[in-house]
Motif scaffolding. Structure first.
Motif, PDB file in Angstrom:
ATOM      1  N   LEU A 270       0.831  -1.211   0.000  1.00 67.57           N
ATOM      2  CA  LEU A 270       0.000   0.000   0.000  1.00 67.57           C
ATOM      3  C   LEU A 270       0.863   1.259   0.000  1.00 67.57           C
ATOM      4  N   THR A 271       1.938   1.241   0.782  1.00 67.39           N
ATOM      5  CA  THR A 271       2.856   2.377   0.817  1.00 67.39           C
ATOM      6  C   THR A 271       3.445   2.623  -0.562  1.00 67.39           C
ATOM      7  N   LEU A 272       3.812   1.552  -1.227  1.00 71.59           N
ATOM      8  CA  LEU A 272       4.370   1.686  -2.573  1.00 71.59           C
ATOM      9  C   LEU A 272       3.328   2.178  -3.568  1.00 71.59           C
ATOM     10  N   ALA A 273       2.065   1.843  -3.357  1.00 73.03           N
ATOM     11  CA  ALA A 273       1.012   2.352  -4.246  1.00 73.03           C
ATOM     12  C   ALA A 273       0.961   3.876  -4.187  1.00 73.03           C
ATOM     13  N   ALA A 274       1.078   4.434  -2.974  1.00 71.39           N
ATOM     14  CA  ALA A 274       1.115   5.895  -2.839  1.00 71.39           C
ATOM     15  C   ALA A 274       2.402   6.457  -3.432  1.00 71.39           C
ATOM     16  N   PHE A 275       3.519   5.809  -3.134  1.00 72.41           N
ATOM     17  CA  PHE A 275       4.820   6.266  -3.628  1.00 72.41           C
ATOM     18  C   PHE A 275       4.850   6.266  -5.158  1.00 72.41           C
ATOM     19  N   ASP A 276       4.348   5.201  -5.770  1.00 73.89           N
ATOM     20  CA  ASP A 276       4.366   5.106  -7.232  1.00 73.89           C
ATOM     21  C   ASP A 276       3.462   6.155  -7.863  1.00 73.89           C
ATOM     22  N   LYS A 277       2.300   6.385  -7.259  1.00 71.39           N
ATOM     23  CA  LYS A 277       1.381   7.381  -7.806  1.00 71.39           C
ATOM     24  C   LYS A 277       2.034   8.761  -7.823  1.00 71.39           C
ATOM     25  N   LEU A 278       2.684   9.112  -6.736  1.00 68.53           N
ATOM     26  CA  LEU A 278       3.317  10.426  -6.643  1.00 68.53           C
ATOM     27  C   LEU A 278       4.575  10.504  -7.497  1.00 68.53           C
ATOM     28  N   SER A 279       5.337   9.415  -7.553  1.00 70.53           N
ATOM     29  CA  SER A 279       6.565   9.413  -8.356  1.00 70.53           C
ATOM     30  C   SER A 279       6.263   9.549  -9.831  1.00 70.53           C
TER      31      SER A 279
ATOM     32  N   HIS B  97      -3.174  13.061  -3.828  1.00 71.76           N
ATOM     33  CA  HIS B  97      -2.708  12.141  -4.867  1.00 71.76           C
ATOM     34  C   HIS B  97      -2.242  10.814  -4.257  1.00 71.76           C
ATOM     35  N   GLY B  98      -1.554  10.884  -3.116  1.00 75.16           N
ATOM     36  CA  GLY B  98      -1.102   9.658  -2.468  1.00 75.16           C
ATOM     37  C   GLY B  98      -2.268   8.789  -2.029  1.00 75.16           C
ATOM     38  N   LEU B  99      -3.295   9.406  -1.446  1.00 73.45           N
ATOM     39  CA  LEU B  99      -4.487   8.655  -1.048  1.00 73.45           C
ATOM     40  C   LEU B  99      -5.169   8.034  -2.264  1.00 73.45           C
ATOM     41  N   THR B 100      -5.251   8.793  -3.340  1.00 74.35           N
ATOM     42  CA  THR B 100      -5.876   8.272  -4.554  1.00 74.35           C
ATOM     43  C   THR B 100      -5.133   7.049  -5.063  1.00 74.35           C
ATOM     44  N   GLY B 101      -3.809   7.094  -5.002  1.00 75.73           N
ATOM     45  CA  GLY B 101      -3.018   5.946  -5.435  1.00 75.73           C
ATOM     46  C   GLY B 101      -3.344   4.695  -4.639  1.00 75.73           C
ATOM     47  N   ILE B 102      -3.524   4.843  -3.334  1.00 74.01           N
ATOM     48  CA  ILE B 102      -3.865   3.690  -2.491  1.00 74.01           C
ATOM     49  C   ILE B 102      -5.262   3.184  -2.814  1.00 74.01           C
ATOM     50  N   ILE B 103      -6.231   4.089  -2.925  1.00 73.77           N
ATOM     51  CA  ILE B 103      -7.608   3.687  -3.199  1.00 73.77           C
ATOM     52  C   ILE B 103      -7.705   2.975  -4.539  1.00 73.77           C
ATOM     53  N   GLU B 104      -7.057   3.506  -5.549  1.00 77.45           N
ATOM     54  CA  GLU B 104      -7.072   2.865  -6.871  1.00 77.45           C
ATOM     55  C   GLU B 104      -6.459   1.465  -6.809  1.00 77.45           C
ATOM     56  N   ALA B 105      -5.346   1.329  -6.098  1.00 74.04           N
ATOM     57  CA  ALA B 105      -4.662   0.034  -6.034  1.00 74.04           C
ATOM     58  C   ALA B 105      -5.447  -0.984  -5.220  1.00 74.04           C
ATOM     59  N   VAL B 106      -6.090  -0.525  -4.147  1.00 77.87           N
ATOM     60  CA  VAL B 106      -6.922  -1.438  -3.359  1.00 77.87           C
ATOM     61  C   VAL B 106      -8.122  -1.887  -4.184  1.00 77.87           C
ATOM     62  N   GLY B 107      -8.779  -0.933  -4.841  1.00 78.40           N
ATOM     63  CA  GLY B 107      -9.983  -1.252  -5.586  1.00 78.40           C
ATOM     64  C   GLY B 107      -9.746  -2.211  -6.730  1.00 78.40           C
ATOM     65  N   SER B 108      -8.694  -2.008  -7.470  1.00 77.10           N
ATOM     66  CA  SER B 108      -8.406  -2.853  -8.638  1.00 77.10           C
ATOM     67  C   SER B 108      -7.721  -4.163  -8.278  1.00 77.10           C
ATOM     68  N   GLY B 109      -7.200  -4.254  -7.065  1.00 77.49           N
ATOM     69  CA  GLY B 109      -6.411  -5.421  -6.680  1.00 77.49           C
ATOM     70  C   GLY B 109      -4.947  -5.299  -7.045  1.00 77.49           C
ATOM     71  N   ALA B 110      -4.564  -4.164  -7.662  1.00 79.26           N
ATOM     72  CA  ALA B 110      -3.177  -3.985  -8.092  1.00 79.26           C
ATOM     73  C   ALA B 110      -2.212  -3.931  -6.911  1.00 79.26           C
TER      74      ALA B 110
END
Length: 405
Positions: free
Chosen positions: A306-315, A375-388
């Motif tokens: 999950l942390t990486l989902a936020a990190f990747d979204k922002l990066s 943006h970081g929160l959005t990255g987590i929500i998107e990754a949780v929702g899709s299973g990514a």
């Protein structure tokens, strides 16, 4: 549950009452953010000491303004958003939660447990506006996740613009008579700290008041405790979030993800000593081997994903202020935090630490920092929702740049 945590609701037009999520004031968020380099975005001076500096309190949403915004958004989007009072603070201010989405996975977000850490509240309101919008993307996210947020969860501290809440040890003992004669909790502030005079108005660091046993009842033998041990749920603010968490577990079977939004000092550099840190992230808050009696499905790898989902979204924004991200120090063991307690209960957990509390940073770079959180929160929500999220290699977590401290 104490007398402070009787629940009321703002109901939808259909009469439904949902369990809660929060927000903050989107009108105050800058609509665009220049993608300058971190160095270019850095103001000429930064107050890096501990005394009170440029608080810029009027730039942030007050408790009353937030309640108004929540009601307005709930009335505008009553088909997809519920707002609920899940408790009251020690001084009688409402603790609000808001909830949107019908997906099977719950993402719980809290902000402003420390009242001088305000960007999270602003970011959550902006996020809720986008999540409740009548767009295909928002509709997809709502079908995949249930977002629950508690903005400004420590409203007394927020109104005082300080870290600790507004509560005396005598009030704790009045609520819990079994603590008469016990030494006050170690996280009880009675002296000047961070430029605030707690001698005049004592209070607690509520983020050390959680216990991994969600049914724990305070006992005198457990005081004064320490940062290495659990908290006690002696404050109405932590009780409200605990009770919300328990209700979501009962409804969904689990709270998939929990994100807590904080601030840190304004002047940290990345591991190379070159760039000012915009935000630090972490998925680790406890050494689980020290707390096995409370282990109810601890998932460190999932927290790292999950942390990486936020990190990747922002990066993905490239060389911009959004990209100046680091890993929060990992040598911590804090079972008395919400993150530590909920991690031990099986939730994936993520910490956001934005630069600068109000006493050291005021409202500088306000728009950029709020958007970083959103943006970081959005990255987590998107990754949780899709299973990514579960497809991310958790070993990459150790490649996140460290902070020079």
């Amino acid at each position: 549950m104490t007398k402070n945590n009787r629940t009321t609701s703002i109901r939808t037009a259909s009469g439904r009452r949902l369990a809660g999520v929060g927000l903050a004031m989107a009108a105050l968020v800058a609509p665009t953010v220049a993608l300058a380099s971190p160095a270019a975005a850095q103001p000429a001076t930064a107050h890096c000491g501990t005394s009170t500096g440029d608080t810029a309190t009027s730039s942030w949403t007050s408790h009353a303004e937030m309640a108004k915004e929540l009601r307005l958004l709930a009335s505008q989007r009553s088909d997809v958003l519920d707002v609920t009072r899940i408790g009251t603070s020690n001084r009688g201010r409402e603790i609000w939660a808001a909830r949107t989405g019908t997906g099977p996975k719950v993402v719980l977000v809290t902000s402003e447990i420390h009242g001088n850490e305000k960007t999270g509240t602003e970011a959550v309101l902006s996020l809720l506006r986008s999540m409740t919008a009548p767009t295909p993307e928002a509709e997809r996210l709502r079908s995949e996740v249930t977002l629950v947020a508690v903005p400004k969860m420590n409203p007394d501290a927020a109104e005082l613009d300080r870290r600790g809440n507004d509560r005396t040890w005598a009030e704790v003992v009045a609520d819990f008579p079994q603590l008469a004669g016990a030494r006050p909790a170690w996280n009880y502030y009675t002296r000047a700290q961070g430029g605030d005079d707690y001698a005049a108005r004592p209070g607690f660091d509520v983020n050390r008041d959680y216990h991994p046993n969600l049914d724990y009842v305070p006992q005198a033998k457990d005081f004064p405790g320490s940062s290495a041990g659990p908290g006690w749920y002696v404050n109405p603010e932590s009780q409200a979030v605990r009770d919300l968490y328990k209700s979501l577990k009962a409804e969904f079977g689990a709270v998939d993800s929990y994100v807590d939004l904080h601030h840190q000092g304004p002047c940290y550099l990345d591991e190379n000593g070159e760039a000012q840190v915009t935000m630090s992230l972490s998925g680790k808050f406890v050494d689980v081997e020290n707390h096995q009696e409370y282990n109810r499905g601890y998932r460190l790898d999932y927290s790292k994903q999950l942390t990486l989902a936020a990190f990747d979204k922002l990066s993905a924004y490239g060389r911009s202020p959004f990209g100046s991200l680091t890993l929060y120090p990992q040598d911590i063991d804090l079972p008395g935090t919400g993150l530590g307690s909920f991690a031990l209960n099986g939730s994936g957990t993520v910490l956001f630490e934005v630069r600068g509390q109000t006493q050291s940073w005021g409202a500088k770079q306000r728009g950029q920092l709020v958007k970083t959180v959103e943006h970081g929160l959005t990255g987590i929500i998107e990754a949780v929702g899709s299973g990514a999220a579960q497809q991310i290699d958790p070993d990459r977590y150790d490649e996140i740049p460290e902070t020079a401290r």
